[in-house]
Design a protein around this motif. Structure first.
Motif, PDB file in Angstrom:
ATOM      1  N   LEU A   1     -21.850  -1.676  47.551  1.00 20.96           N
ATOM      2  CA  LEU A   1     -20.960  -0.648  47.016  1.00 20.96           C
ATOM      3  C   LEU A   1     -20.826   0.489  48.021  1.00 20.96           C
ATOM      4  CD1 LEU A   1     -22.017  -0.280  43.274  1.00 20.96           C
ATOM      5  CD2 LEU A   1     -19.756  -0.916  44.097  1.00 20.96           C
ATOM      6  N   ASP A   2     -19.648   1.082  48.069  1.00 19.79           N
ATOM      7  CA  ASP A   2     -19.397   2.227  48.948  1.00 19.79           C
ATOM      8  C   ASP A   2     -19.608   3.499  48.140  1.00 19.79           C
ATOM      9  OD1 ASP A   2     -18.343   4.263  50.548  1.00 19.79           O
ATOM     10  OD2 ASP A   2     -16.826   2.950  51.427  1.00 19.79           O
ATOM     11  N   ASP A   3     -20.805   4.092  48.278  1.00 24.15           N
ATOM     12  CA  ASP A   3     -21.133   5.279  47.483  1.00 24.15           C
ATOM     13  C   ASP A   3     -20.248   6.465  47.831  1.00 24.15           C
ATOM     14  OD1 ASP A   3     -23.192   4.107  45.991  1.00 24.15           O
ATOM     15  OD2 ASP A   3     -24.619   4.356  47.641  1.00 24.15           O
ATOM     16  N   ALA A   4     -19.781   6.536  49.056  1.00 29.92           N
ATOM     17  CA  ALA A   4     -18.921   7.657  49.443  1.00 29.92           C
ATOM     18  C   ALA A   4     -17.615   7.619  48.649  1.00 29.92           C
ATOM     19  CB  ALA A   4     -18.647   7.620  50.944  1.00 29.92           C
ATOM     20  N   GLN A   5     -17.028   6.428  48.524  1.00 32.07           N
ATOM     21  CA  GLN A   5     -15.792   6.321  47.752  1.00 32.07           C
ATOM     22  C   GLN A   5     -16.048   6.622  46.275  1.00 32.07           C
ATOM     23  OE1 GLN A   5     -12.684   3.513  48.507  1.00 32.07           O
ATOM     24  NE2 GLN A   5     -13.850   2.537  50.151  1.00 32.07           N
ATOM     25  N   ALA A   6     -17.172   6.156  45.761  1.00 31.27           N
ATOM     26  CA  ALA A   6     -17.508   6.452  44.365  1.00 31.27           C
ATOM     27  C   ALA A   6     -17.650   7.960  44.161  1.00 31.27           C
ATOM     28  CB  ALA A   6     -18.797   5.743  43.972  1.00 31.27           C
ATOM     29  N   ASN A   7     -18.267   8.645  45.115  1.00 27.16           N
ATOM     30  CA  ASN A   7     -18.442  10.094  44.997  1.00 27.16           C
ATOM     31  C   ASN A   7     -17.122  10.847  45.101  1.00 27.16           C
ATOM     32  OD1 ASN A   7     -21.211  10.206  44.549  1.00 27.16           O
ATOM     33  ND2 ASN A   7     -21.696  10.125  46.737  1.00 27.16           N
ATOM     34  N   ALA A   8     -16.193  10.313  45.874  1.00 26.55           N
ATOM     35  CA  ALA A   8     -14.875  10.941  45.948  1.00 26.55           C
ATOM     36  C   ALA A   8     -14.209  10.928  44.578  1.00 26.55           C
ATOM     37  CB  ALA A   8     -14.005  10.225  46.973  1.00 26.55           C
ATOM     38  N   VAL A   9     -14.363   9.833  43.854  1.00 32.39           N
ATOM     39  CA  VAL A   9     -13.789   9.749  42.510  1.00 32.39           C
ATOM     40  C   VAL A   9     -14.530  10.681  41.556  1.00 32.39           C
ATOM     41  CG1 VAL A   9     -13.290   8.234  40.556  1.00 32.39           C
ATOM     42  CG2 VAL A   9     -12.938   7.418  42.893  1.00 32.39           C
ATOM     43  N   TYR A  10     -15.853  10.736  41.661  1.00 33.53           N
ATOM     44  CA  TYR A  10     -16.601  11.679  40.810  1.00 33.53           C
ATOM     45  C   TYR A  10     -16.122  13.110  41.057  1.00 33.53           C
ATOM     46  CZ  TYR A  10     -20.009   8.154  39.287  1.00 33.53           C
ATOM     47  OH  TYR A  10     -20.615   7.057  38.707  1.00 33.53           O
ATOM     48  N   SER A  11     -15.857  13.441  42.303  1.00 38.15           N
ATOM     49  CA  SER A  11     -15.340  14.778  42.626  1.00 38.15           C
ATOM     50  C   SER A  11     -13.985  15.003  41.974  1.00 38.15           C
ATOM     51  CB  SER A  11     -15.203  14.944  44.144  1.00 38.15           C
ATOM     52  OG  SER A  11     -16.432  14.797  44.790  1.00 38.15           O
ATOM     53  N   ARG A  12     -13.103  14.022  42.115  1.00 40.62           N
ATOM     54  CA  ARG A  12     -11.761  14.154  41.537  1.00 40.62           C
ATOM     55  C   ARG A  12     -11.816  14.287  40.016  1.00 40.62           C
ATOM     56  NH1 ARG A  12      -9.443  10.667  38.120  1.00 40.62           N
ATOM     57  NH2 ARG A  12      -9.913   8.889  39.449  1.00 40.62           N
ATOM     58  N   ILE A  13     -12.678  13.506  39.374  1.00 43.06           N
ATOM     59  CA  ILE A  13     -12.783  13.571  37.906  1.00 43.06           C
ATOM     60  C   ILE A  13     -13.264  14.951  37.464  1.00 43.06           C
ATOM     61  CG2 ILE A  13     -14.078  12.704  35.923  1.00 43.06           C
ATOM     62  CD1 ILE A  13     -14.062   9.940  37.278  1.00 43.06           C
ATOM     63  N   GLU A  14     -14.285  15.471  38.136  1.00 38.32           N
ATOM     64  CA  GLU A  14     -14.801  16.783  37.751  1.00 38.32           C
ATOM     65  C   GLU A  14     -13.777  17.883  38.002  1.00 38.32           C
ATOM     66  OE1 GLU A  14     -18.411  19.956  38.757  1.00 38.32           O
ATOM     67  OE2 GLU A  14     -18.622  17.833  39.338  1.00 38.32           O
ATOM     68  N   LEU A  15     -13.118  17.832  39.151  1.00 38.34           N
ATOM     69  CA  LEU A  15     -12.134  18.871  39.473  1.00 38.34           C
ATOM     70  C   LEU A  15     -10.944  18.815  38.519  1.00 38.34           C
ATOM     71  CD1 LEU A  15     -12.230  18.669  43.367  1.00 38.34           C
ATOM     72  CD2 LEU A  15     -12.996  20.576  41.957  1.00 38.34           C
ATOM     73  N   ASP A  16     -10.470  17.610  38.229  1.00 34.99           N
ATOM     74  CA  ASP A  16      -9.343  17.493  37.305  1.00 34.99           C
ATOM     75  C   ASP A  16      -9.712  18.013  35.921  1.00 34.99           C
ATOM     76  OD1 ASP A  16      -7.702  16.482  39.246  1.00 34.99           O
ATOM     77  OD2 ASP A  16      -7.787  14.395  38.565  1.00 34.99           O
ATOM     78  N   LEU A  17     -10.937  17.738  35.487  1.00 34.61           N
ATOM     79  CA  LEU A  17     -11.377  18.227  34.168  1.00 34.61           C
ATOM     80  C   LEU A  17     -11.458  19.740  34.158  1.00 34.61           C
ATOM     81  CD1 LEU A  17     -12.477  17.879  31.311  1.00 34.61           C
ATOM     82  CD2 LEU A  17     -14.750  17.507  32.312  1.00 34.61           C
TER      83      LEU A  17
END
Length: 687
Positions: free
Chosen positions: A175-191
């Motif tokens: 798994l590419d943890d960096a890509q997963a973290n980019a999505v976690y960032s986007r989800i938190e910022l959008d919320l």
């Protein structure tokens, strides 16, 4: 007799049930036992498979339904009036699994309990890596030993054709943890950003509607950091049309008839906006009487075949040629992908890898369909390597057919999208169209005039790609350089400039792509959202929008009519569960299948919101793309390992906090815009 050796157990988890079923069928070779789970859509498929690295294994293949985990603020923040909306910039966020998804999580935990390996089969993109991480976390709750090195892997695949799936099963990656973290960032910022500005907007503007309409409630007025710039593009074009003032221009027309062929020559200056100079130049032409040919040039020309198909291009072409909006196009493409007919439809890549056997893919299309003969012609020597574009996301190839399906087995929309993908692919593997172009220039008085003629010599890719047009013009008579003649006709003519058209969906997608608003996976969702929120609606191109007062100015060449009315928004945040931007469109007005190219018209509320924020006069506007574009670049930096999730979240929140504080100081400007556009006579809104 020695005891039978216990088989190694492998748990495979896909992103959606259809992928789990297809993978299990390919790997299980028809010997698959199916078991129900606590969710009626999710099944467990049990079979044997010999993995090169692990030997003969007992495999359980199951799936999730997109994202497992949801996020929201703690319950004490549920009361909108109990705290300032800006508190949501740092309010604690809790993660949870919704009740209807808990059986899926429990299934993963229970199946992981006895597994030695976890093999994740989510889609190979940024969102898929994030869903894969959610699966990993649930599996670890059931079996902590999976945290040991080399126990958790993911499959890398771009279609579900059998050979491709087997190759993916034999070549696991991590798994590419960096890509997963980019999505976690986007989800938190959008919320955080979406909730803060949505509450502020609603609490600030909603009372105006209550005062004006009494008990008629406006409802939620939502903000999204992609949604508002998308709306901004629509409103900007609408205002350009509405505020357009026609200008009169003058041009000189010259025609000469030779060999019974009438040739129209175009003025090199095109036109002038001052009548007097145009008249003077025209009189010089008449005084000269004779025109002289200064250039005759005939040279080969080509119309290049299209580049390999990307997601953005599929969405634009779907609207332009298939008369389907982007959300619907992507829903249909996802269906074709899960059925095994086309490759993964979310890709930024417009280059085919040199190792792909493209001829084998062309060969499959000789089995049938109206393009079968054209595919056979490519196999008989007409094949030409595709052009290479500039983009390669290193994850998926361009969208292409992976198997042949008889078009009559598909429904109308699937057939339309599948045919486009096939014809686009075959066009990529064809020769460019070839022609011959003749350019003629004449000097008439002091002015230069030009004429050109095209002869199409070989249609090549145009034979299969019916969506492009390139036709021969009238053959020009024989002119020689230095030849002189008296034009058959010369006249001065006036005209008026025309307003631009309202923004179409292909144009809107192109603007979003150029300005970094969303990703290829989410653009359709943002467009759908501004329609769902009643900020804009669509109509077939050429139809005049119905305004408050029903004026007819647009048809007489004057200013455009007012935007459509919108007195109420929608309640709640909306949005289907699952991946961001992965939901299907809802059939109904302005969505789903359409009957022509659609153009966007903002509602009065949409215009009011954009103009209100613009009138605040800030350098960084919420309706412009700059903030979101910068955020998307930061997401990419996380993927590339240049930034951390914590850095990006903190930095972006501080940017939006500053905008929020300055916006609060000028909220009266926003309210004034709402009063101006939305709160006219009640009778106007009742229509």
């Amino acid at each position: 007799m020695p005891p039978r050796r216990q088989q190694t157990k492998v748990l495979c988890v896909a992103e959606k049930p259809s992928i789990a079923k297809a993978v299990a069928s390919h790997l299980g070779g028809g010997q698959v036992n199916t078991h129900n789970t606590g969710n009626r859509y999710v099944k467990n498929y049990v079979f044997q498979y010999n993995f090169p690295a692990w030997g003969e294994c007992e495999v359980t293949m199951t799936s999730v339904l997109g994202h497992l985990v949801s996020r929201d603020f703690e319950s004490r923040y549920n009361n909108w009036r109990a705290c300032d909306p800006s508190a949501l910039f740092e309010a604690p966020i809790q993660t949870y699994i919704q009740d209807d998804l808990k059986p899926i999580a429990e299934n993963i935990k229970s199946q992981a309990r006895f597994a030695k390996y976890l093999y994740i089969w989510t889609d190979c993109d940024r969102e898929g890596e994030n869903i894969g991480d959610e699966i990993r976390q649930e599996a670890l709750k059931g079996n902590a030993s999976l945290s040991q090195p080399n126990r958790i892997f993911r499959a890398r695949f771009s279609n579900i054709e059998r050979a491709h799936i087997i190759n993916a099963a034999c070549n696991p990656v991590t798994l590419d943890d960096a890509q997963a973290n980019a999505v976690y960032s986007r989800i938190e910022l959008d919320l955080r950003i979406g909730a803060c500005f949505t509450r502020n907007l609603t609490l600030s503007v909603q009372p105006l509607f209550h005062q004006h309409f009494g008990n008629r409630e406006q409802g939620l007025i939502s903000y999204g950091s992609c949604q508002f710039p998308t709306l901004g593009f629509v409103v900007e074009r609408y205002l350009r049309v509405r505020n357009f003032v026609p200008e009169t221009f003058w041009t000189i027309k010259v025609m000469h008839e030779k060999e019974d062929i009438k040739v129209n020559f175009r003025w090199a200056r095109n036109h002038l906006f001052d009548r007097m100079p145009a008249v003077i130049l025209f009189e010089r032409c008449l005084a000269a009487r004779i025109a002289r040919v200064t250039k005759v040039q005939t040279k080969p020309t080509s119309k290049w075949k299209p580049l390999p198909l990307t997601t953005v291009e599929l969405q634009k072409c779907g609207s332009r040629f298939l008369y389907m909006d982007s959300s619907r196009v992507m829903t249909v493409a996802e269906s074709l992908y899960t059925k095994g007919w086309i490759s993964y439809p979310r890709t930024e890549t417009d280059q085919f890898d040199g190792g792909m056997d493209l001829r084998a893919l062309v060969q499959k299309q000789t089995q049938g369909g109206p393009w079968a003969g054209l595919a056979q012609a490519l196999m008989n020597g007409g094949f030409s390597a595709p052009r290479n574009g500039r983009n390669n996301d290193k994850a998926h190839p361009p969208i292409h057919p992976v198997n042949f399906v008889e078009p009559t087995q598909l429904d109308a929309q699937e057939r339309s999208v599948y045919e486009f993908v096939v014809r686009r692919f075959l066009a990529c593997c064809s020769e460019d169209a070839r022609g011959s172009k003749t350019d003629i220039s004449i000097l008439y008085g002091t002015e230069t005039f030009n004429a050109s003629g095209l002869v199409v010599l070989a249609r090549n890719y145009l034979d299969v790609y019916k969506y492009d047009r390139w036709t021969s013009s009238q053959v020009l008579p024989d002119f020689q350089e230095g030849e002189v003649f008296e034009p058959t006709e010369a006249r001065i003519q006036d005209g008026k400039t025309s307003p631009p058209g309202y923004l179409t969906e292909p144009e809107l997608i192109a603007l979003m792509d150029a300005n970094g608003i969303g990703t290829d996976a989410t653009m359709a969702e943002h467009i759908l959202k501004i329609k769902e929120r009643n900020y804009a609606w669509v109509q077939p191109r050429g139809r005049r929008p119905q305004g408050n007062d029903g004026d007819d100015e647009a048809e007489s060449g004057g200013e455009a009519p007012p935007a459509a009315n919108a007195t109420r928004g929608r309640r709640g945040r909306g949005g289907a569960r699952g991946r961001g931007g992965r939901g299907g469109g809802v059939e109904g007005p302005g969505r789903g299948a359409t009957t022509g190219v659609q153009e966007f018209i903002p509602t009065t509320l949409g215009v009011a919101l954009v103009e209100g924020y613009e009138n605040m006069g800030f350098e960084i506007s919420l309706t412009k793309p700059f903030l979101r574009k910068e955020m998307e670049l930061k997401m990419k930096a996380i993927c590339d390992g240049q930034r951390t999730k914590a850095e990006v979240v903190h930095e972006t929140i501080e940017q939006y906090r500053d905008v929020y504080v300055r916006t609060q100081q000028r909220l009266n400007v926003l309210r004034d815009a709402v009063r101006k556009y939305c709160l006219g006579p009640i009778e106007a809104h009742n229509g």
